[in-house]
Design an enzyme around this catalytic site. Sequence first.
Site, PDB file in Angstrom:
ATOM      1  N   LYS A  52       8.416  -1.580  -5.533  1.00 28.51           N
ATOM      2  CA  LYS A  52       8.601  -2.803  -4.773  1.00 28.51           C
ATOM      3  C   LYS A  52       7.973  -2.697  -3.376  1.00 28.51           C
ATOM      4  O   LYS A  52       7.745  -3.698  -2.719  1.00 28.51           O
ATOM      5  CB  LYS A  52      10.108  -3.079  -4.611  1.00 28.51           C
ATOM      6  N   GLY A  53       7.749  -1.480  -2.938  1.00 29.75           N
ATOM      7  CA  GLY A  53       7.465  -1.231  -1.525  1.00 29.75           C
ATOM      8  C   GLY A  53       6.259  -1.927  -0.937  1.00 29.75           C
ATOM      9  O   GLY A  53       6.191  -2.143   0.270  1.00 29.75           O
ATOM     10  N   GLU A 108      -0.383   0.254  -2.015  1.00 27.34           N
ATOM     11  CA  GLU A 108       0.889   0.978  -1.913  1.00 27.34           C
ATOM     12  C   GLU A 108       1.449   0.850  -0.504  1.00 27.34           C
ATOM     13  O   GLU A 108       0.705   0.592   0.451  1.00 27.34           O
ATOM     14  CB  GLU A 108       0.655   2.471  -2.192  1.00 27.34           C
ATOM     15  N   ASP A 109       2.750   1.079  -0.377  1.00 20.10           N
ATOM     16  CA  ASP A 109       3.342   1.133   0.960  1.00 20.10           C
ATOM     17  C   ASP A 109       3.041   2.473   1.628  1.00 20.10           C
ATOM     18  O   ASP A 109       2.672   2.538   2.793  1.00 20.10           O
ATOM     19  CB  ASP A 109       4.860   0.872   0.906  1.00 20.10           C
ATOM     20  N   ASP A 112       2.899   9.655  -0.198  1.00 19.42           N
ATOM     21  CA  ASP A 112       3.663  10.787   0.334  1.00 19.42           C
ATOM     22  C   ASP A 112       3.116  12.056  -0.333  1.00 19.42           C
ATOM     23  O   ASP A 112       2.094  12.599   0.102  1.00 19.42           O
ATOM     24  CB  ASP A 112       5.143  10.522   0.032  1.00 19.42           C
ATOM     25  N   LYS A 140       1.277  10.351   4.419  1.00 20.32           N
ATOM     26  CA  LYS A 140       1.760  11.567   5.080  1.00 20.32           C
ATOM     27  C   LYS A 140       0.820  12.679   4.640  1.00 20.32           C
ATOM     28  O   LYS A 140       1.052  13.322   3.601  1.00 20.32           O
ATOM     29  CB  LYS A 140       3.190  11.892   4.620  1.00 20.32           C
ATOM     30  N   PHE A 161      10.808  10.505   7.328  1.00 22.19           N
ATOM     31  CA  PHE A 161      11.196   9.385   6.473  1.00 22.19           C
ATOM     32  C   PHE A 161      11.238   8.102   7.284  1.00 22.19           C
ATOM     33  O   PHE A 161      11.882   8.023   8.326  1.00 22.19           O
ATOM     34  CB  PHE A 161      12.559   9.648   5.828  1.00 22.19           C
ATOM     35  N   VAL A 162      10.521   7.074   6.801  1.00 21.42           N
ATOM     36  CA  VAL A 162      10.420   5.809   7.537  1.00 21.42           C
ATOM     37  C   VAL A 162      10.901   4.644   6.663  1.00 21.42           C
ATOM     38  O   VAL A 162      10.886   4.729   5.436  1.00 21.42           O
ATOM     39  CB  VAL A 162       8.973   5.546   8.015  1.00 21.42           C
ATOM     40  N   ASP A 168      11.909   1.237   1.929  1.00 23.72           N
ATOM     41  CA  ASP A 168      13.371   1.198   1.870  1.00 23.72           C
ATOM     42  C   ASP A 168      14.005   2.569   2.018  1.00 23.72           C
ATOM     43  O   ASP A 168      13.350   3.611   1.875  1.00 23.72           O
ATOM     44  CB  ASP A 168      13.813   0.605   0.528  1.00 23.72           C
ATOM     45  N   ARG A 174      13.907  -3.098   3.704  1.00 24.14           N
ATOM     46  CA  ARG A 174      12.532  -3.520   3.410  1.00 24.14           C
ATOM     47  C   ARG A 174      12.126  -4.713   4.275  1.00 24.14           C
ATOM     48  O   ARG A 174      10.951  -4.953   4.503  1.00 24.14           O
ATOM     49  CB  ARG A 174      12.405  -3.943   1.940  1.00 24.14           C
TER      50      ARG A 174
HETATM   51  P1  IMP Z   1       4.887  10.024  -3.685  1.00 28.07           P
HETATM   52  O1  IMP Z   1       4.797  10.009  -5.167  1.00 28.07           O
HETATM   53  O2  IMP Z   1       5.572  11.265  -3.173  1.00 28.07           O
HETATM   54  O3  IMP Z   1       3.569   9.798  -2.983  1.00 28.07           O
HETATM   55  O4  IMP Z   1       5.885   8.859  -3.272  1.00 28.07           O
HETATM   56  C1  IMP Z   1       5.486   7.546  -3.122  1.00 28.07           C
HETATM   57  C2  IMP Z   1       6.679   6.624  -3.063  1.00 28.07           C
HETATM   58  O5  IMP Z   1       7.809   7.274  -2.467  1.00 28.07           O
HETATM   59  C3  IMP Z   1       6.389   5.431  -2.164  1.00 28.07           C
HETATM   60  O6  IMP Z   1       5.822   4.374  -2.891  1.00 28.07           O
HETATM   61  C4  IMP Z   1       7.754   5.096  -1.626  1.00 28.07           C
HETATM   62  O7  IMP Z   1       8.426   4.248  -2.527  1.00 28.07           O
HETATM   63  C5  IMP Z   1       8.479   6.418  -1.566  1.00 28.07           C
HETATM   64  N1  IMP Z   1       8.450   7.024  -0.210  1.00 28.07           N
HETATM   65  C6  IMP Z   1       7.777   8.126   0.173  1.00 28.07           C
HETATM   66  N2  IMP Z   1       7.981   8.381   1.477  1.00 28.07           N
HETATM   67  C7  IMP Z   1       8.811   7.404   1.921  1.00 28.07           C
HETATM   68  C8  IMP Z   1       9.380   7.103   3.223  1.00 28.07           C
HETATM   69  O8  IMP Z   1       9.162   7.776   4.249  1.00 28.07           O
HETATM   70  N3  IMP Z   1      10.171   6.003   3.270  1.00 28.07           N
HETATM   71  C9  IMP Z   1      10.432   5.209   2.186  1.00 28.07           C
HETATM   72  N4  IMP Z   1       9.915   5.453   0.968  1.00 28.07           N
HETATM   73  C10 IMP Z   1       9.108   6.538   0.839  1.00 28.07           C
END
Ligand code: IMP
Length: 190
Positions: A52-53, A108-109, A112, A140, A161-162, A168, A174
């Site tokens: 949803k982000g 994407e939002d 990470d 990140k 964490f943001v 969210d 959100r």
């Molecule tokens: P990844 O697979 O570790 O890259 O995670 C991606 C997803 O994790 C993003 O689409 C977010 O939904 C969530 N996410 C990662 N870091 C944060 C954060 O700092 N705040 C909120 N959601 C996060």
Amino acid sequence: MAFFTQPRLEVLFDKEAIAKRVAALGKEITQHYRDDVAGPDGRGLVVVGILKGSFVFLADLVRHIDLPVQIEFMGCSSYGDATESSGAVQVTQDLTKPVSGRHVIVVEDIVDTGLTMRYLLDNLQSRGPKSLKVASLLEKPEKNRANIKVDFLGFSIPDQFVVGYGLDAGGLYRNLPFVGLVLPDTAGQS
Ligand code: IMP
């Protein structure tokens, strides 16, 4: 007057900073794809928002893309309510149209660890798009272990964490118009 209790937040990127950066990204995307998707033979750009982000970022970004654009969404969950990536990605909603032969941008939002994006890119690549690129509001870089290149990036942030502007914590925040860092709860301390 506030109607719900917010966590203690430090504003990282305020409304104005986000608006400026998103407008610049829209312009960059327009320039990048203009010759490929906008001519008489062009079929437009497919923008795939990851639910949803991405919904807030996507809504603002597409209004700065001066090209024919089709919007699709993919639902994807990798986090549950925890704040660390599990690496396991579950597709909860798929595209409604094929993307074969199309120019596609995944929105994407935040990238990470990059594990979610790696899964999505592999999944979408297997459908034969003409090109496949990534737009993300945040990344990140310290955590990116899936070798994801964000082609259109809003901001890089440290490993913190943001929330806000689509992001969210436990399903909340959100709707905040800024991106903020969640500070440890020091209530009761002086
Ligand atoms: P990844 O697979 O570790 O890259 O995670 C991606 C997803 O994790 C993003 O689409 C977010 O939904 C969530 N996410 C990662 N870091 C944060 C954060 O700092 N705040 C909120 N959601 C996060």
